[in-house]
Write a protein that holds these residues in place. Structure first.
Motif, short mmCIF file in Angstrom:
data_model
loop_
_atom_site.label_atom_id
_atom_site.label_comp_id
_atom_site.label_asym_id
_atom_site.label_seq_id
_atom_site.Cartn_x
_atom_site.Cartn_y
_atom_site.Cartn_z
N GLY A 167 0.50 -1.41 0.18
CA GLY A 167 0.21 0.12 -0.36
C GLY A 167 0.87 0.92 0.01
O GLY A 167 1.55 1.49 -0.70
N THR A 168 0.46 2.37 0.71
CA THR A 168 0.89 3.65 0.67
C THR A 168 2.28 3.39 1.42
O THR A 168 2.02 3.33 2.11
N GLU A 251 -1.85 10.28 2.61
CA GLU A 251 -2.11 9.25 2.90
C GLU A 251 -2.34 8.46 1.69
O GLU A 251 -2.33 7.08 0.49
N HIS A 252 -3.76 9.10 1.26
CA HIS A 252 -3.98 8.54 -0.18
C HIS A 252 -4.89 9.05 -1.03
O HIS A 252 -4.92 10.51 -0.87
N ALA A 288 0.60 9.28 -3.81
CA ALA A 288 1.04 8.84 -3.17
C ALA A 288 1.56 7.53 -4.21
O ALA A 288 1.05 7.13 -4.87
N THR A 289 2.75 7.00 -3.70
CA THR A 289 3.57 6.05 -3.78
C THR A 289 2.97 4.24 -3.32
O THR A 289 3.04 4.63 -2.12
N VAL A 290 1.96 4.35 -3.89
CA VAL A 290 1.38 2.52 -3.45
C VAL A 290 2.10 1.40 -3.82
O VAL A 290 2.24 0.42 -4.94
N ASN A 291 2.86 0.57 -2.92
CA ASN A 291 3.67 -0.42 -3.75
C ASN A 291 2.73 -1.40 -3.59
O ASN A 291 1.19 -1.88 -3.04
N GLY A 322 5.43 6.64 -7.74
CA GLY A 322 4.22 6.28 -7.30
C GLY A 322 4.07 6.11 -9.11
O GLY A 322 2.47 5.26 -9.39
N LYS A 326 1.80 2.98 -10.41
CA LYS A 326 0.41 2.99 -11.21
C LYS A 326 0.35 2.25 -12.30
O LYS A 326 -0.71 1.46 -12.87
#
Length: 378
Positions: A167-168, A251-252, A288-291, A322, A326
């Protein structure tokens, strides 16, 4: 020249976002003798891609680092301190570049029999522009990596430890510039003009209330007022112009949109109420950078013998990586830079050289793991 010397040379000659011409040239000079299969320059502006393997079989793995420095005057006095006035590497991008250079050295000696590795040296991360520019570049669009990974050094955490989560991992942020314009008046007769003062006083409390207004459950969703300009030292004049600079953080990404909408609506409401002209602009915009869960599993598996720590919280700072996650299966992880290392963006910060070997070793393990598993379905 070894990678530590390269890092110090890069540290001495920092360049701001979108101006990393000399930095890119120094990297190309260093990497060309390693005889990679391809070196591509000018990606997204000043970006450089170094490729090993032909990608005919196996996975394509991209590792990414950043080229740019910051507009901060360095206070360190060591002999490799920045020689460029007002600019220095205070986020450790010099070290991140050296880590990828060390990975390149490894694959120059251990040529790939399958798969392809792309080492991307990306411009303009600090402004949030670079990743988008790279991904919009027709050359980069041909890479189509199966996996993308990046790291960022993290002072105040144990040296060499890996900090990772699904996630973030890095928060969304954006700088918002609000301008309100009315009409000047004599300070003895303010009613004959139209000052934005009351609107500013009504607007400022909003920023503390934002998390509550969107019912955010995250401690990483908030606003920081970083500057207010209202009038000047002219005691006979009621001011006509005001500017407010605020950083929104979340965060989102969906919460960020709601924060922006509330701020925009309130500015428009107050401008109408007080009969003011207004403008709202954004700079330094980061999603956000989301893993990806699969990419986090790759990191934890590949680094099973290393000090990996699953963290429940994201880093509060932002990263434009991020944009890559994506599109592709990927993850960014934090690399502990030591409890005693000055914080990022401190004027006395310096990247710990011992992390060059550590970071490159981790990246090599992750890359080798990817070459031995099935690429994700697209």
């Amino acid at each position: 020249m070894n990678c530590i010397k390269l890092r110090k040379k890069l540290h001495q000659h920092p360049e701001l976002s979108n101006s990393e011409v000399g930095t890119a040239a120094r990297l190309v000079e260093y990497l060309t003798p390693l005889a990679p299969d391809h070196i591509i320059t000018g990606i997204g502006g000043t970006g450089v891609a170094v490729c090993f393997g032909d990608g005919a079989t196996g996975s394509t793995v991209m590792l990414r680092c950043e080229l740019d420095a910051l507009a901060i005057t360095e206070t360190n006095t060591f002999d490799y301190r920045s020689i460029t006035a007002g600019i220095s590497h205070k986020c450790g991008h010099d070290g991140h570049m050296a880590i990828l250079a060390a990975v390149a050295q490894y694959y120059a000696k251990n040529r790939l029999e399958k798969g392809r590795l792309i080492l991307l040296f990306q411009p303009a991360e600090e402004t949030g522009e670079g990743a988008k520019k790279v991904l919009e570049d027709k050359i980069a669009q041909q890479f189509k990596p199966d996996f993308v990974f990046a790291l960022h050094n993290a002072p105040k955490y144990p040296m060499g430890g890996v900090l990772i989560k699904t996630g973030t991992i890095c928060c969304a942020s954006r700088g918002v510039i609000i301008r309100l314009t009315g009409k000047t008046a004599h300070a003895a007769q303010p009613e004959t003009g139209n000052s934005p003062t009351k609107a500013v006083y009504q607007l400022l409390p909003l920023f503390e209330q934002l998390p509550m207004l969107i019912n955010s459950q995250s401690d990483f969703t908030f606003a920081t007022v970083v500057g207010v300009k209202l009038g000047e030292k002219s005691f006979g004049t009621s001011p006509s112009e005001a500017e407010i600079y605020v950083t929104l953080r979340s965060e989102h990404n969906n919460e960020m949109k709601r924060l922006v909408d509330i701020v925009n609506d309130k500015v428009i409401e107050l401008a109408i109420q007080h009969k003011l002209a207004y403008s709202i602009e954004s700079e330094d915009v980061f999603d956000a950078t989301v893993n990806h869960e699969a990419a986090v599993e790759i990191i934890t598996s590949a680094l099973s013998e290393e000090p990996v720590h699953l963290t429940p919280d994201p880093f509060p700072w932002s990263e434009d990586f991020g944009q890559f996650t994506k599109l592709y299966c990927g993850a960014l992880f934090g690399l502990g830079a030591g409890e005693d290392t000055p914080a990022l963006h401190n004027s006395d910060y310096d990247f710990p050289d011992q992390l060059i070997e550590t970071g490159s070793r981790y990246f090599i393990k992750i890359t080798e793991h990817c070459f031995n598993i099935k690429p994700p379905e697209t």
